[in-house]
Scaffold this active site. Sequence first.
Site, short mmCIF file in Angstrom:
data_model
loop_
_atom_site.label_atom_id
_atom_site.label_comp_id
_atom_site.label_asym_id
_atom_site.label_seq_id
_atom_site.Cartn_x
_atom_site.Cartn_y
_atom_site.Cartn_z
CB ILE A 1 -1.07 -0.05 1.12
CG1 ILE A 1 -2.06 1.09 1.00
CG2 ILE A 1 -0.44 -0.10 2.51
CD1 ILE A 1 -3.39 0.87 1.66
N GLY A 2 1.66 1.37 -1.11
CA GLY A 2 2.49 2.56 -1.32
C GLY A 2 1.70 3.55 -2.16
CE LYS B 1 6.36 0.37 -14.56
NZ LYS B 1 5.80 1.59 -14.01
CB ILE C 1 -4.07 5.57 -21.01
CG1 ILE C 1 -3.50 6.96 -20.76
CG2 ILE C 1 -4.70 5.48 -22.40
CD1 ILE C 1 -2.38 7.34 -21.73
CG ASP D 1 8.72 2.33 -17.10
OD1 ASP D 1 8.25 1.50 -16.30
OD2 ASP D 1 8.04 3.23 -17.62
CE LYS E 1 5.08 2.13 -18.11
NZ LYS E 1 5.52 3.51 -17.80
N GLY F 1 1.14 8.03 -11.30
CA GLY F 1 0.53 8.75 -10.19
C GLY F 1 -0.44 7.85 -9.43
N1 LIG Z 1 3.69 4.93 -9.04
C1 LIG Z 1 3.17 4.93 -10.25
O1 LIG Z 1 2.78 5.97 -10.78
C2 LIG Z 1 2.98 3.63 -11.01
C3 LIG Z 1 2.32 3.66 -12.24
C4 LIG Z 1 2.11 2.46 -12.93
C5 LIG Z 1 2.57 1.28 -12.37
N2 LIG Z 1 3.23 1.30 -11.19
C6 LIG Z 1 3.67 0.03 -10.63
O2 LIG Z 1 2.91 -0.24 -9.45
C7 LIG Z 1 3.69 -0.98 -8.54
C8 LIG Z 1 3.72 -0.26 -7.19
O3 LIG Z 1 4.34 0.99 -7.38
P1 LIG Z 1 4.29 2.13 -6.24
O4 LIG Z 1 4.73 3.38 -6.91
O5 LIG Z 1 3.00 2.11 -5.54
O6 LIG Z 1 5.46 1.63 -5.28
P2 LIG Z 1 5.70 2.03 -3.76
O7 LIG Z 1 7.13 1.79 -3.50
O8 LIG Z 1 5.13 3.36 -3.46
O9 LIG Z 1 4.83 0.94 -2.95
C9 LIG Z 1 5.23 -0.37 -2.77
C10 LIG Z 1 4.74 -0.83 -1.39
O10 LIG Z 1 5.01 -2.22 -1.25
C11 LIG Z 1 5.47 -2.44 0.07
N3 LIG Z 1 6.25 -3.67 0.10
C12 LIG Z 1 7.51 -3.89 -0.34
N4 LIG Z 1 7.85 -5.19 -0.18
C13 LIG Z 1 6.78 -5.81 0.37
C14 LIG Z 1 6.50 -7.13 0.79
N5 LIG Z 1 7.40 -8.11 0.67
N6 LIG Z 1 5.29 -7.40 1.33
C15 LIG Z 1 4.36 -6.43 1.46
N7 LIG Z 1 4.57 -5.15 1.09
C16 LIG Z 1 5.76 -4.84 0.56
C17 LIG Z 1 6.27 -1.20 0.42
O11 LIG Z 1 6.39 -1.04 1.83
C18 LIG Z 1 5.42 -0.11 -0.23
O12 LIG Z 1 4.45 0.39 0.65
C19 LIG Z 1 5.06 -1.17 -9.21
O13 LIG Z 1 5.06 -2.39 -9.91
C20 LIG Z 1 5.11 -0.02 -10.19
O14 LIG Z 1 5.96 -0.26 -11.30
C21 LIG Z 1 3.44 2.44 -10.49
N1 LIG Z 2 8.21 5.64 -14.01
C1 LIG Z 2 7.04 5.47 -14.80
C2 LIG Z 2 5.84 5.34 -13.89
C3 LIG Z 2 4.58 4.86 -14.58
O1 LIG Z 2 4.69 3.60 -15.12
C4 LIG Z 2 6.91 6.67 -15.74
O2 LIG Z 2 7.66 7.65 -15.58
O3 LIG Z 2 6.11 6.63 -16.67
NA NA Z 3 -3.41 1.43 -18.70
#
Ligand SMILES: NC(=O)c1ccc[n+]([C@@H]2O[C@H](COP(=O)([O-])OP(=O)(O)OC[C@H]3O[C@@H](n4cnc5c(N)ncnc54)[C@H](O)[C@@H]3O)[C@@H](O)[C@H]2O)c1
Ligand SMILES: N[C@@H](CCO)C(=O)O
Ligand code: NA
Length: 436
Positions: A11-12, A105, A136, A201, A205, A302
């Site tokens: 839950i990040g 991804k 999107i 990255d 995708k 985001g």
């Molecule tokens: N942030 C973005 O805008 C975005 C966009 C598209 C896809 N993503 C993808 O979504 C996923 C999550 O990204 P995010 O930005 O939320 O990351 P983040 O680092 O904010 O959140 C990850 C969370 O996972 C927790 N965590 C780590 N290891 C763990 C474990 N073993 N067990 C339980 N919890 C654990 C961390 O404490 C953290 O709270 C990634 O695969 C990322 O590529 C992110």
């Molecule tokens: N790091 C990625 C996050 C979304 O996948 C970006 O900049 O597009």
């Molecule tokens: Na999408």
Amino acid sequence: MKPIQVGLLGIGTVGGGVFTVLERNQDEITRRAGRGIRINTVADLNVERAKEIVKDRAQIVNDARAVINNPEIDIVVELIGGYGIAKDLVLEAIAAGKHVVTANKALIAVHGNEIFKAAHAKGVMVAFEAAVAGGIPIIKALREGLTANRIEWIAGIINGTTNFILSEMRDKGLDFATVLKEAQRLGYAEADPTFDIEGVDAAHKATIMSAIAFGIPMQFDKAHIEGITKLAAIDIRYAEQLGYRIKLLGIAKKTPTGVELRVHPTLIPTKRLIANVEGAMNAVQVFGDAVGTTLYYGKGAGSEPTASAVIADLVDITRLLSADPEHRVPYLAFQPDAVQNTPVLPIGEITTSYYLRMRVADQAGVLADITKILAAHGVSIDALLQKEADEGESQTDLVALTHETKEKNMLAAIKEIQNLKTVDGEVVKIRLENLS
Ligand SMILES: NC(=O)c1ccc[n+]([C@@H]2O[C@H](COP(=O)([O-])OP(=O)(O)OC[C@H]3O[C@@H](n4cnc5c(N)ncnc54)[C@H](O)[C@@H]3O)[C@@H](O)[C@H]2O)c1
Ligand SMILES: N[C@@H](CCO)C(=O)O
Ligand code: NA
């Protein structure tokens, strides 16, 4: 019916968005899904931070396996990231018979073939709309909306960080390192930003889109990858002078002999819509033999934009688990018993901004009379343009842009303005929408 039970792993940034949006929009989401969608348990290593979001509205554990092994849970949402523990957890969730939703991804592009094989054997769904271009709905467009087509090519700005860097360098003349730091501060960049700037990255995708568009396995290891680190500012400027903009594109193209899968800086004619996608925004252009070009634009990263895609997958799975075809594909996207009788407003009740043009006497006090009338009807002015009267003319054009107001207030004000002796004829009114 009992809500579908979801377990959230991580839950990040994205997980927090999923929790918040699911709760905020739960009524509307239930009306669409045909069943409530409830986060039963959240697993995160950082339990204290998780508590700040979840409070007492779901169980919190620090062990992701406690979620996977919980027989109450129907769908596991993996939002941890990376190909390490996330891969093990996804495979274990599948083995436990759970449906899986992920935004990861990297995991899908690199280990998707193995994951889908396991899911197929177990008869569970794996959905990953958030993995490509965040909010999107490009996976859905390729998988469902464009299924009549032979997809010929896809070209996308699918990394927000690098698009932001290129836009800021061009517009503000800032250097690479400064803008990258800013992108990190704004939360666009990956944990390891070399994935962004070196094109990895975007290649993850593009790999996923190529597989869905052409019906081929994930072949990330075959992708040609060039990032933006070797791009010189001088080439961005020369390209501009020639009528082109340089973007980091992810390209997947079908040719008679094979598939092109590549990520690299690319010149695009400035007049193309996609060349004008700026900052951290994403856009994907798809060419299908029947439909021609289509373009999808929006926030590729985001918290809530990405959560939007994760929750759409949750709704899809919930619908598909329904035995009844009418609930699986609701005619109006909302379930038939959840369609509401919300009225369509009469035009007088709509809210918009206006462009007004009037022919006025070229004399003192006219503008004051008009602004007084507008103010009395609660219409505020955003911009004014008053032309000098032409030689020998006693009248001139006055043009105003208003802020948003109710149409009936605007019409009442216009009527009074038209009654002024200093205003000649009718006020021309064109509605204005900011669409931001
Ligand atoms: N942030 C973005 O805008 C975005 C966009 C598209 C896809 N993503 C993808 O979504 C996923 C999550 O990204 P995010 O930005 O939320 O990351 P983040 O680092 O904010 O959140 C990850 C969370 O996972 C927790 N965590 C780590 N290891 C763990 C474990 N073993 N067990 C339980 N919890 C654990 C961390 O404490 C953290 O709270 C990634 O695969 C990322 O590529 C992110
Ligand atoms: N790091 C990625 C996050 C979304 O996948 C970006 O900049 O597009
Ligand atoms: Na999408």
